[in-house]
Design a protein around this motif. Sequence first.
Motif, mmCIF file in Angstrom:
data_model
loop_
_atom_site.group_PDB
_atom_site.id
_atom_site.type_symbol
_atom_site.label_atom_id
_atom_site.label_comp_id
_atom_site.label_asym_id
_atom_site.label_seq_id
_atom_site.Cartn_x
_atom_site.Cartn_y
_atom_site.Cartn_z
ATOM 1 N N GLU A 136 0.691 -1.207 -0.031
ATOM 2 C CA GLU A 136 0.119 -0.111 0.034
ATOM 3 C C GLU A 136 0.969 1.421 0.124
ATOM 4 O O GLU A 136 0.610 2.244 -0.653
ATOM 5 C CB GLU A 136 -0.870 -0.102 1.198
ATOM 6 C CG GLU A 136 -2.039 1.339 1.333
ATOM 7 C CD GLU A 136 -3.113 1.088 0.201
ATOM 8 O OE1 GLU A 136 -3.814 2.004 0.324
ATOM 9 O OE2 GLU A 136 -3.053 0.314 -0.364
ATOM 10 N N ARG A 137 1.832 1.120 0.658
ATOM 11 C CA ARG A 137 2.911 2.220 0.786
ATOM 12 C C ARG A 137 3.438 2.527 -0.659
ATOM 13 O O ARG A 137 3.571 3.817 -1.002
ATOM 14 C CB ARG A 137 4.090 2.033 2.047
ATOM 15 C CG ARG A 137 5.021 3.330 1.839
ATOM 16 C CD ARG A 137 5.947 3.125 2.870
ATOM 17 N NE ARG A 137 6.820 2.056 2.433
ATOM 18 C CZ ARG A 137 7.729 1.947 1.657
ATOM 19 N NH1 ARG A 137 8.137 2.909 1.026
ATOM 20 N NH2 ARG A 137 8.198 0.956 1.702
ATOM 21 N N LEU A 138 3.763 1.466 -1.313
ATOM 22 C CA LEU A 138 4.234 1.615 -2.786
ATOM 23 C C LEU A 138 3.418 2.054 -3.657
ATOM 24 O O LEU A 138 3.829 3.284 -4.548
ATOM 25 C CB LEU A 138 4.949 0.306 -3.053
ATOM 26 C CG LEU A 138 6.314 -0.244 -2.190
ATOM 27 C CD1 LEU A 138 6.540 -1.705 -3.030
ATOM 28 C CD2 LEU A 138 7.510 0.782 -2.519
ATOM 29 N N MET A 139 2.069 1.720 -3.341
ATOM 30 C CA MET A 139 1.173 2.205 -4.473
ATOM 31 C C MET A 139 1.037 3.734 -4.352
ATOM 32 O O MET A 139 0.699 4.467 -5.054
ATOM 33 C CB MET A 139 0.182 1.487 -4.337
ATOM 34 C CG MET A 139 0.077 0.016 -4.805
ATOM 35 S SD MET A 139 -1.375 -0.955 -4.863
ATOM 36 C CE MET A 139 -2.374 0.074 -6.036
ATOM 37 N N ILE A 191 8.071 -2.441 -10.747
ATOM 38 C CA ILE A 191 8.790 -3.677 -10.637
ATOM 39 C C ILE A 191 8.649 -4.253 -8.957
ATOM 40 O O ILE A 191 7.982 -5.332 -8.742
ATOM 41 C CB ILE A 191 10.240 -3.721 -10.780
ATOM 42 C CG1 ILE A 191 10.408 -3.484 -12.550
ATOM 43 C CG2 ILE A 191 10.841 -5.033 -10.429
ATOM 44 C CD1 ILE A 191 12.059 -3.034 -12.749
ATOM 45 N N GLN A 192 8.626 -3.267 -8.099
ATOM 46 C CA GLN A 192 8.554 -3.817 -6.611
ATOM 47 C C GLN A 192 6.917 -4.059 -6.488
ATOM 48 O O GLN A 192 6.821 -4.921 -5.741
ATOM 49 C CB GLN A 192 8.755 -2.622 -5.692
ATOM 50 C CG GLN A 192 10.423 -2.239 -5.822
ATOM 51 C CD GLN A 192 10.714 -1.106 -5.060
ATOM 52 O OE1 GLN A 192 10.315 -0.938 -3.954
ATOM 53 N NE2 GLN A 192 11.383 0.004 -5.647
ATOM 54 N N ILE A 193 5.939 -3.316 -7.047
ATOM 55 C CA ILE A 193 4.622 -3.579 -6.826
ATOM 56 C C ILE A 193 4.145 -4.997 -7.435
ATOM 57 O O ILE A 193 3.491 -5.928 -6.861
ATOM 58 C CB ILE A 193 3.901 -2.600 -7.386
ATOM 59 C CG1 ILE A 193 3.998 -1.000 -6.662
ATOM 60 C CG2 ILE A 193 2.204 -2.974 -7.448
ATOM 61 C CD1 ILE A 193 3.334 0.005 -7.278
ATOM 62 N N ALA A 194 4.902 -5.118 -8.704
ATOM 63 C CA ALA A 194 4.811 -6.281 -9.439
ATOM 64 C C ALA A 194 5.193 -7.631 -8.339
ATOM 65 O O ALA A 194 4.514 -8.761 -8.157
ATOM 66 C CB ALA A 194 5.139 -6.469 -10.882
ATOM 67 N N GLU A 195 6.298 -7.592 -7.904
ATOM 68 C CA GLU A 195 7.022 -8.560 -7.153
ATOM 69 C C GLU A 195 5.851 -8.709 -5.926
ATOM 70 O O GLU A 195 5.880 -9.931 -5.296
ATOM 71 C CB GLU A 195 8.246 -8.077 -6.476
ATOM 72 C CG GLU A 195 9.316 -8.139 -7.798
ATOM 73 C CD GLU A 195 10.716 -7.600 -7.382
ATOM 74 O OE1 GLU A 195 10.795 -7.200 -6.100
ATOM 75 O OE2 GLU A 195 11.541 -7.796 -8.125
ATOM 76 N N TYR A 211 -8.129 -0.189 5.585
ATOM 77 C CA TYR A 211 -7.669 -0.644 4.373
ATOM 78 C C TYR A 211 -8.519 -1.978 3.956
ATOM 79 O O TYR A 211 -8.736 -2.027 2.678
ATOM 80 C CB TYR A 211 -6.154 -1.216 4.811
ATOM 81 C CG TYR A 211 -5.671 -1.760 3.644
ATOM 82 C CD1 TYR A 211 -5.140 -1.304 2.286
ATOM 83 C CD2 TYR A 211 -5.361 -3.403 3.887
ATOM 84 C CE1 TYR A 211 -4.482 -2.159 1.463
ATOM 85 C CE2 TYR A 211 -4.832 -4.157 2.814
ATOM 86 C CZ TYR A 211 -4.464 -3.471 1.664
ATOM 87 O OH TYR A 211 -3.929 -4.325 0.700
ATOM 88 N N LEU A 212 -8.793 -2.803 4.971
ATOM 89 C CA LEU A 212 -9.670 -4.080 4.735
ATOM 90 C C LEU A 212 -11.037 -3.400 3.984
ATOM 91 O O LEU A 212 -11.393 -4.170 3.107
ATOM 92 C CB LEU A 212 -9.586 -4.892 5.767
ATOM 93 C CG LEU A 212 -10.564 -6.065 5.655
ATOM 94 C CD1 LEU A 212 -9.960 -7.027 4.432
ATOM 95 C CD2 LEU A 212 -10.349 -7.061 6.893
#
Length: 344
Positions: free
Chosen positions: A126-129, A192-196, A273-274
């Motif tokens: 969530e932080r990366l997004m 790339i990080q989100i895909a991982e 979040y949920l």
Amino acid sequence: MEIRSVGIDLGKTSFHLVALGDRGKVLVKKKFTQKQLITFTANLQSCLIGMESCSGSHFLGRALREQGHEVKLIPAQFVKPFVKSHKNDFVDAEAIAEAVERENMRFVPIKTDDQLDLQSLHRVRERLMTRRTALINQIRGFLLERGIVFAKSPIRLREAMPEVLENVHENLTPRMRNLMATLWSEWKDLEIQIAEMNDEVERIASNDDACRRLRQIPGIGPLVATAIVASIGNGAAFRKGREFAAWLGLLPNQRSTGGKAKLGAISKRGNCYLRKILIHGARAVVLRSKRDRIAMGAWMTSLETRAPRNILIVATAHKLARIAWAVLSTGHDYRAALPAAVTA
């Protein structure tokens, strides 16, 4: 005197403990570091220990439970009514010790390591997004100042970024072009990080039995399934699905008095979040599913004639939450109750 209950106020480096005896008399009042606390409780008679549910509480709860104590975690908002007069760490610990003795108090289950791992995975994703969204907005703002405009979708901007950087006719200075190249590189790294992260969530959801059962429910995919398991485990903390939906904030606020029911908008309490991703799943069911092929299709069509679209989506999320709790608590697969055939 025999200790009846112990309250521990948790901090980052200091921990305050208050032990109560009969009639709420304070028997012990001490301040510890984490190691000192674990050593002290190891030599303490087995007793009821309460803590607020916060950072570090699940680790300490498991450690104290291994020592033979009965450990219960309490939501912080339910401890507040027991705080007397001015607030400090020892007063908070005493309030926790009083609250944990209440039979009708609501408690938080202690999470396992697997649940904490899943929860951490979702929070990092969530932080990366969020960071990706901020980055896209920043790129748009910089390009807009140079007269370069794109359609609203991030896909359009992503497809055009290589051309923007390579086209010398664009109104970009060398310094701004270098800055855009840096932001574009950061964007690709985030993708790339989100895909991982997504691949890891998919792998966990495919290997976990509870997640596989949840994914049989319409609108619940790997993301929602793993988030539910990380939050409530097997659902034992709730007596029924309606309690789980209320904990998620999917039930109306109630301001009833004098025997007259007064209901407002959904409470939006609990795990935001949920609740958010569950509503997204419900939106997919409402907008994209073929209703004649799912059990709740007739119900959705009937409600849609009486309520706005967003109310239908939240009501569907409420129904999905109750179904998810039933699947987790019983350990059975999802069994869709298809509507009975209408006879002439």
